[in-house]
Write a protein that holds these residues in place. Structure first.
Motif, PDB file in Angstrom:
ATOM      1  N   ALA A  59      11.716 -22.825  32.087  1.00 49.35           N
ATOM      2  CA  ALA A  59      11.714 -23.164  30.664  1.00 49.35           C
ATOM      3  C   ALA A  59      10.496 -24.006  30.293  1.00 49.35           C
ATOM      4  CB  ALA A  59      12.990 -23.909  30.302  1.00 49.35           C
ATOM      5  N   THR A  60      10.145 -23.952  29.000  1.00 47.93           N
ATOM      6  CA  THR A  60       9.018 -24.727  28.487  1.00 47.93           C
ATOM      7  C   THR A  60       9.527 -25.855  27.593  1.00 47.93           C
ATOM      8  OG1 THR A  60       8.775 -23.260  26.574  1.00 47.93           O
ATOM      9  CG2 THR A  60       7.512 -22.719  28.550  1.00 47.93           C
ATOM     10  N   ALA A  61       8.733 -26.907  27.484  1.00 49.15           N
ATOM     11  CA  ALA A  61       9.142 -28.084  26.713  1.00 49.15           C
ATOM     12  C   ALA A  61       8.669 -28.038  25.266  1.00 49.15           C
ATOM     13  CB  ALA A  61       8.610 -29.351  27.385  1.00 49.15           C
ATOM     14  N   SER A  62       7.936 -26.988  24.897  1.00 42.10           N
ATOM     15  CA  SER A  62       7.448 -26.872  23.521  1.00 42.10           C
ATOM     16  C   SER A  62       7.304 -25.401  23.155  1.00 42.10           C
ATOM     17  CB  SER A  62       6.099 -27.585  23.366  1.00 42.10           C
ATOM     18  OG  SER A  62       5.124 -26.985  24.214  1.00 42.10           O
ATOM     19  N   GLY A  63       7.089 -25.145  21.865  1.00 48.36           N
ATOM     20  CA  GLY A  63       6.898 -23.777  21.410  1.00 48.36           C
ATOM     21  C   GLY A  63       8.206 -23.037  21.196  1.00 48.36           C
ATOM     22  N   THR A  64       8.102 -21.722  21.012  1.00 43.72           N
ATOM     23  CA  THR A  64       9.276 -20.898  20.708  1.00 43.72           C
ATOM     24  C   THR A  64       9.550 -19.836  21.765  1.00 43.72           C
ATOM     25  OG1 THR A  64       7.871 -19.433  19.371  1.00 43.72           O
ATOM     26  CG2 THR A  64       9.026 -21.213  18.214  1.00 43.72           C
ATOM     27  N   ILE A  65       8.802 -19.859  22.868  1.00 42.51           N
ATOM     28  CA  ILE A  65       9.001 -18.882  23.939  1.00 42.51           C
ATOM     29  C   ILE A  65       9.571 -19.580  25.173  1.00 42.51           C
ATOM     30  CG2 ILE A  65       7.883 -17.211  25.459  1.00 42.51           C
ATOM     31  CD1 ILE A  65       5.808 -16.738  23.294  1.00 42.51           C
ATOM     32  N   ASN A  66      10.728 -19.084  25.649  1.00 43.98           N
ATOM     33  CA  ASN A  66      11.406 -19.653  26.828  1.00 43.98           C
ATOM     34  C   ASN A  66      11.594 -21.165  26.707  1.00 43.98           C
ATOM     35  OD1 ASN A  66      11.494 -17.093  27.835  1.00 43.98           O
ATOM     36  ND2 ASN A  66      10.163 -17.461  29.581  1.00 43.98           N
ATOM     37  N   THR A  81      13.232 -19.009  14.969  1.00 42.31           N
ATOM     38  CA  THR A  81      13.639 -17.942  15.877  1.00 42.31           C
ATOM     39  C   THR A  81      12.921 -18.141  17.211  1.00 42.31           C
ATOM     40  OG1 THR A  81      13.998 -16.372  14.073  1.00 42.31           O
ATOM     41  CG2 THR A  81      13.687 -15.454  16.275  1.00 42.31           C
ATOM     42  N   TYR A  82      13.691 -18.101  18.305  1.00 38.99           N
ATOM     43  CA  TYR A  82      13.135 -18.302  19.643  1.00 38.99           C
ATOM     44  C   TYR A  82      13.188 -16.994  20.425  1.00 38.99           C
ATOM     45  CZ  TYR A  82      13.543 -23.275  18.563  1.00 38.99           C
ATOM     46  OH  TYR A  82      13.417 -24.509  17.977  1.00 38.99           O
ATOM     47  N   CYS A  83      12.266 -16.868  21.363  1.00 41.69           N
ATOM     48  CA  CYS A  83      12.161 -15.638  22.152  1.00 41.69           C
ATOM     49  C   CYS A  83      12.216 -15.972  23.643  1.00 41.69           C
ATOM     50  CB  CYS A  83      10.850 -14.923  21.827  1.00 41.69           C
ATOM     51  SG  CYS A  83      10.667 -13.310  22.638  1.00 41.69           S
ATOM     52  N   TYR A  84      12.940 -15.126  24.403  1.00 45.21           N
ATOM     53  CA  TYR A  84      13.064 -15.335  25.846  1.00 45.21           C
ATOM     54  C   TYR A  84      12.756 -14.034  26.584  1.00 45.21           C
ATOM     55  CZ  TYR A  84      15.243 -19.798  24.760  1.00 45.21           C
ATOM     56  OH  TYR A  84      15.475 -21.070  24.300  1.00 45.21           O
ATOM     57  N   GLU A  85      12.061 -14.175  27.699  1.00 45.28           N
ATOM     58  CA  GLU A  85      11.774 -13.041  28.566  1.00 45.28           C
ATOM     59  C   GLU A  85      11.796 -13.520  30.015  1.00 45.28           C
ATOM     60  OE1 GLU A  85       8.090 -11.558  27.094  1.00 45.28           O
ATOM     61  OE2 GLU A  85       7.004 -13.439  27.382  1.00 45.28           O
ATOM     62  N   ALA A  86      12.038 -12.587  30.930  1.00 48.73           N
ATOM     63  CA  ALA A  86      12.166 -12.956  32.340  1.00 48.73           C
ATOM     64  C   ALA A  86      11.586 -11.864  33.217  1.00 48.73           C
ATOM     65  CB  ALA A  86      13.629 -13.195  32.695  1.00 48.73           C
ATOM     66  N   ILE A 130      14.647 -11.257  24.396  1.00 42.14           N
ATOM     67  CA  ILE A 130      15.851 -11.715  23.702  1.00 42.14           C
ATOM     68  C   ILE A 130      15.420 -12.652  22.584  1.00 42.14           C
ATOM     69  CG2 ILE A 130      17.933 -13.121  23.885  1.00 42.14           C
ATOM     70  CD1 ILE A 130      18.293 -12.087  26.717  1.00 42.14           C
ATOM     71  N   LEU A 131      15.793 -12.306  21.356  1.00 39.62           N
ATOM     72  CA  LEU A 131      15.548 -13.178  20.209  1.00 39.62           C
ATOM     73  C   LEU A 131      16.844 -13.891  19.849  1.00 39.62           C
ATOM     74  CD1 LEU A 131      13.392 -11.013  17.744  1.00 39.62           C
ATOM     75  CD2 LEU A 131      12.615 -12.609  19.504  1.00 39.62           C
ATOM     76  N   LEU A 132      16.739 -15.160  19.460  1.00 38.16           N
ATOM     77  CA  LEU A 132      17.937 -15.891  19.056  1.00 38.16           C
ATOM     78  C   LEU A 132      17.586 -16.988  18.064  1.00 38.16           C
ATOM     79  CD1 LEU A 132      18.011 -18.894  20.620  1.00 38.16           C
ATOM     80  CD2 LEU A 132      18.523 -17.446  22.574  1.00 38.16           C
ATOM     81  N   ALA A 133      18.589 -17.392  17.313  1.00 34.90           N
ATOM     82  CA  ALA A 133      18.459 -18.498  16.363  1.00 34.90           C
ATOM     83  C   ALA A 133      19.836 -19.090  16.135  1.00 34.90           C
ATOM     84  CB  ALA A 133      17.857 -18.016  15.045  1.00 34.90           C
ATOM     85  N   MET A 134      19.880 -20.379  15.791  1.00 39.89           N
ATOM     86  CA  MET A 134      21.142 -21.066  15.525  1.00 39.89           C
ATOM     87  C   MET A 134      21.250 -21.381  14.035  1.00 39.89           C
ATOM     88  SD  MET A 134      21.597 -23.759  18.699  1.00 39.89           S
ATOM     89  CE  MET A 134      23.079 -24.464  17.937  1.00 39.89           C
ATOM     90  N   PRO A 135      22.040 -20.599  13.283  1.00 42.37           N
ATOM     91  CA  PRO A 135      22.244 -20.913  11.859  1.00 42.37           C
ATOM     92  C   PRO A 135      22.944 -22.253  11.660  1.00 42.37           C
ATOM     93  CG  PRO A 135      22.871 -18.644  12.334  1.00 42.37           C
ATOM     94  CD  PRO A 135      22.668 -19.328  13.652  1.00 42.37           C
TER      95      PRO A 135
END
Length: 532
Positions: free
Chosen positions: A468-475, A487-492, A499-504
């Motif tokens: 994981a990263t401590a800043s930004g919107t990726i991982n 909106t955050y993005c994750y890849e592995a 995978i895109l996700l967000a918390m309303p």
């Protein structure tokens, strides 16, 4: 002026006829070309209204009115055609998707059914129907018939019978919200247990009050144990959420049918013996529950045989639930005192490992929504912490983790992404909702690794592991993701797409798997909703 009025009226009538003919002609073209017709009408409006009056002397406003009516008619004809075309396209795509199962999907289906079969839990009708539908499609697509038949047999064994109450008693289990253990027990004086795992008030009165009791004996000879998997293990779909127990490994899986003795850890009370046939690669699996004191209850799972004393208990008592059978699945309630280091049965065989877990009703864990869980899950602790100091140190040294800690079960951080999530009205203690679970947690052996553990629903079953990263919107670190309209993005590595996700809100999450990378623009198309 008066003498010209009949001429103007006749000319106007003639123009209306011309426009109607033109409208019909353009309508025919519009049906063929769909969206182009309104554009051509717009051009006609522009050309006809560039002058104040037509050569026939008709006011331009009159022409604009007729053209506007024609345009409106054309658009009303075109829209249904566009909608019908889109519907046909979507239907064709969905039909093709529904009737096709690839070899890759078939391997995933094999994996999911096999894991469920080995874990031994029954599955609910919705989960069963989904797997059955996929298996039917596999058969129609021409997958290996012998493999399909084998999977069908395994799947049939997982289905909860109509009369079987499995899962029902757990869903009605008390969760002890906002009340002490004493209050809970005072309100449950029935002579039968509302939760099979917890003795009723009459039985509790016979168990010693918790004081300084400790476990004194290892479950098995430690020279036979080559490692212990810490709590928090992930293996979706059966273990989508972090596991509540440790795994003692006594042999390599599938390597031997030998067993080793399983011992009572102290002077305890056997409270429940559950078992099922054909749950794993071995003939029968038992779970033995025992109380160290009124609030501390432990369990051994995947026990392969019982001692004569415990076999006698099973033989003399009836199964707890109607519809159960000692030839298939059964829960036997008891309250039998057992001395320290007494053999309870044997573990090992082809599975090669067994589970050891414990919960303490005096110590409640933090979950974002406790109502989703059963009593046991809310009070899980590390069993090693209940041992006398010297043996405790030896047990901790066996843990397969860099810091030799016991692992973490409840990883929820309320208000953030981190922790467990549910699709729909799934319950964490149902035993049948695995495919609706989703977890954003740390790896149990290497906490530096972040894991998205997926039970199914929004994409395929599996684990996405990454740094994981401590800043930004990726991982991004799970604990840093909050309801911030981002909106955050994750890849592995080894996983297809992103995978895109967000918390309303603090209690809701929208998530979607897409065939793209995090380098592309983030945009949801058809997200799935989860909640705490």
């Amino acid at each position: 002026m008066f003498t010209h009025r009949p001429y103007v009226q006749n000319g106007f009538s003639f123009m209306i006829i011309l426009f109607l003919v033109a409208g019909i002609t353009v309508l025919g073209i519009g049906v063929h070309q769909q969206k182009k017709a309104p554009v051509e009408v717009e051009k006609l409006v522009q050309s006809q209204t560039s002058e104040k009056q037509t050569p026939l002397g008709i006011p331009t406003t009159t022409i604009e009115s007729v053209v506007a009516q024609t345009k409106q008619q054309l658009e009303s004809e075109v829209r249904p055609l566009e909608k019908k075309s889109t519907t046909i396209q979507k239907t064709t795509t969905n039909t093709t998707k529904a009737l096709t199962i690839t070899s890759g999907n078939f391997q995933q289906l094999i994996g999911e059914i096999t894991i469920l079969s080995k874990a031994g839990n029954l599955i609910g009708s919705e989960h069963y129907t989904r797997l059955q539908d996929a298996l039917d499609r596999a058969a129609k697509t021409g997958m290996e018939s012998i493999e399909v038949q084998k999977l069908q047999k395994m799947l049939d064994a997982l289905k909860i019978p109509q009369s079987h109450p499995a899962g029902n008693y757990q869903k009605s289990s008390p969760t002890l919200p906002q009340q002490t253990t004493e209050t809970y027990r005072a309100n449950n004086q029935a002579v039968f247990r509302s939760d099979p795992e917890i003795p009723h008030a009459g039985e509790i009165a016979q168990i010693p009050v918790c004081g300084n009791q400790q476990f004194l004996t290892s479950p098995v000879d430690l020279s036979k144990v080559f490692s212990v998997t810490p709590r928090g293990n992930l293996g979706p779909p059966g273990h989508t959420f972090p596991t509540e127990h440790m795994f003692f490994h006594v042999s390599a899986g599938g390597a031997s049918t030998e067993t080793i003795p399983l011992l009572s850890p102290a002077d305890v009370y056997i409270t429940l013996i559950s078992f099922g046939h054909g749950m794993t690669q071995d003939p029968v699996d038992y779970t033995i529950w025992f109380a160290l004191c009124r609030d501390v209850i432990g369990y051994y799972n995947h026990v392969k045989s019982l001692s004569p004393e415990l076999e006698k208990i099973v033989a003399e008592k009836e199964c707890r639930f109607s519809g159960e059978s000692k030839q298939t699945r059964c829960n036997i309630e008891t309250l039998t005192p057992i001395k320290n280091a007494v053999p309870l049965g044997a573990v090992g065989r082809l599975q090669g490992n067994f589970d050891f877990g414990i919960f303490d009703l005096r110590k409640k864990l933090l979950f974002a929504n406790p109502a989703r869980y059963g009593t046991r899950s809310l009070y899980i602790q590390c069993a090693f912490d209940y041992y006398e100091p010297s043996l405790k140190s030896r047990l901790y040294a066996l843990l397969d983790r860099a810091d030799h800690s016991c692992g973490e079960v409840a990883q929820d951080k309320p208000g953030t992404l981190q922790g467990n999530w549910f699709a729909g009205n799934a319950q964490g203690n149902s035993g049948t909702d695995w495919n609706k679970y989703l977890a954003f947690v740390k790896d149990n052996k290497n906490p530096e690794t972040s894991v998205i553990s997926i039970g199914g629903t929004f994409t395929d079953v599996g684990k996405w592991e990454f740094k994981a990263t401590a800043s930004g919107t990726i991982n991004r670190e799970f604990k840093d993701v909050t309801p911030d309209s981002v909106t955050y993005c994750y890849e592995a590595t080894g996983k297809s797409g992103r995978i895109l996700l967000a918390m309303p809100t603090t209690q809701t999450l929208k998530i979607e798997h897409q065939q793209n990378t995090c380098a592309a623009q983030f945009e949801f198309i058809s997200p799935t909703l989860y909640s705490r």
